[in-house]
Design a protein around this motif. Structure first.
Motif, short mmCIF file in Angstrom:
data_model
loop_
_atom_site.label_atom_id
_atom_site.label_comp_id
_atom_site.label_asym_id
_atom_site.label_seq_id
_atom_site.Cartn_x
_atom_site.Cartn_y
_atom_site.Cartn_z
N ASP A 24 -33.87 16.84 -52.03
CA ASP A 24 -33.93 18.04 -52.86
C ASP A 24 -33.03 17.88 -54.08
O ASP A 24 -33.47 18.01 -55.22
N LYS A 25 -31.76 17.52 -53.83
CA LYS A 25 -30.80 17.41 -54.93
C LYS A 25 -29.50 16.81 -54.42
O LYS A 25 -29.30 16.65 -53.21
N VAL A 26 -28.62 16.48 -55.35
CA VAL A 26 -27.22 16.18 -55.02
C VAL A 26 -26.50 17.52 -55.09
O VAL A 26 -26.28 18.07 -56.16
N SER A 27 -26.14 18.04 -53.93
CA SER A 27 -25.57 19.39 -53.88
C SER A 27 -24.06 19.41 -54.04
O SER A 27 -23.46 20.48 -54.25
N LEU A 28 -23.42 18.24 -53.94
CA LEU A 28 -21.98 18.14 -54.17
C LEU A 28 -21.66 16.77 -54.72
O LEU A 28 -22.16 15.76 -54.22
N ALA A 29 -20.84 16.72 -55.76
CA ALA A 29 -20.29 15.47 -56.30
C ALA A 29 -19.01 15.85 -57.02
O ALA A 29 -18.96 15.94 -58.24
N ASP A 30 -17.95 16.07 -56.24
CA ASP A 30 -16.72 16.61 -56.82
C ASP A 30 -15.73 15.53 -57.26
O ASP A 30 -14.64 15.84 -57.72
N PHE A 101 -31.54 17.53 -48.39
CA PHE A 101 -32.96 17.29 -48.17
C PHE A 101 -33.71 18.61 -48.12
O PHE A 101 -33.13 19.68 -47.87
N THR A 102 -35.00 18.52 -48.32
CA THR A 102 -35.82 19.74 -48.43
C THR A 102 -35.99 20.46 -47.10
O THR A 102 -36.42 21.61 -47.07
#
Length: 279
Positions: A24-30, A101-102
């Protein structure tokens, strides 16, 4: 640092869950410096909608094969771990990158020291640019004792330092080099050029033995390593010498010694691994 058995164990764990999932996406990359090839927002755009085809290991890299000839690659460095989780599962400490993921699950990359690395390669040629210099895989059926002899015969310098060099042979780090040298009866201060053909053959089999044992025991957890489901390995319970200084040798009872070789803590049995040669 996770070595071949720890990385292989994680790949086998994640293979149970990830193939077929759609990103789905990269939901965290801090901690953006962990992502080597793209800014986090571009990485997310490039991954969105891609499906996972499979996972493999090369050396200490975890390679996630994606649709459209894309390859998502992780290197755990010193303290990195990869966990498969439900998105509503309790947070894992030191999580810095999350691939969502979706279907409501996610892949979490945790790393206390933030040395771990993430790469996205757009095509096999780009991936080969990272992996092309690496030495052979020691556990492949096609890697024979004769192959090992041919690699080692022309080499000079300290034996342990040579075995840690991923351009020579991949997957070995401090733990399994210490263990392989014990199993083969070789002193860690020996030089590569001092080995006989017979000693090289013993070392070949010892390397394969300790790596396979490490995999069977799901890796060695001395500090940070956890498998793909967040569990500790068991191999630390049966180590011959590594991290066992001042304890009795499991074979002869001699006290295990610790020295420094190549700036690495080096454990050995003075009786089972006698002498030093500088030939």
């Amino acid at each position: 640092m996770p070595e071949l058995p720890e990385v292989e164990t994680t790949v086998r764990d994640l293979r149970q869950y990830l193939p077929g999932k759609t990103i789905d996406k990269v939901s965290l990359a801090d901690w953006p410096r962990m992502i080597q090839t793209h800014p986090p927002e571009i990485l997310s755009q490039l991954l969105a909608g891609e499906q996972i085809l499979g996972l493999e290991r090369r050396a200490k890299y975890i390679i996630v094969n994606l649709t459209n000839d894309k390859y998502l690659v992780f290197h755990r460095k010193m303290t990195g771990n990869l966990f498969f989780r439900q998105q509503d599962a309790p947070a894992d400490k030191y999580t810095h990158v999350v691939i969502a993921f979706t279907d409501g699950t996610e892949l979490r990359f945790t790393d206390l020291r933030k040395f771990g690395r993430v790469y996205l390669f757009l095509g096999k040629a780009e991936l080969d640019g990272l992996l092309g210099r690496l030495g052979p895989e020691p556990l492949l059926d096609s890697f024979t004792p004769q192959d090992f002899q041919e690699i080692m015969r022309p080499r000079k310098g300290n034996l342990k330092v040579l075995l840690l060099n991923q351009d020579v042979l991949v997957g070995l780090g401090n733990i399994y080099v210490n263990e392989a040298l014990f199993v083969s009866g070789l002193n860690p201060q020996r030089t590569a050029q001092s080995l006989t053909d017979g000693e090289r053959e013993k070392l070949y089999h010892a390397i394969r033995q300790v790596l396979n044992t490490g995999i069977e025991n799901r890796g060695t957890t001395l500090s940070d390593y956890l498998d793909g489901e967040g569990n500790k390995g068991r191999n630390q319970e049966i180590l011959f010498v590594h991290n066992r200084d001042k304890e009795p040798c499991r074979t002869c009872g001699t006290t295990i010694a610790k020295i420094v070789v190549g700036q690495r803590g080096t454990y050995y049995c003075p009786t089972c691994q006698p002498g030093e040669s500088s030939q």
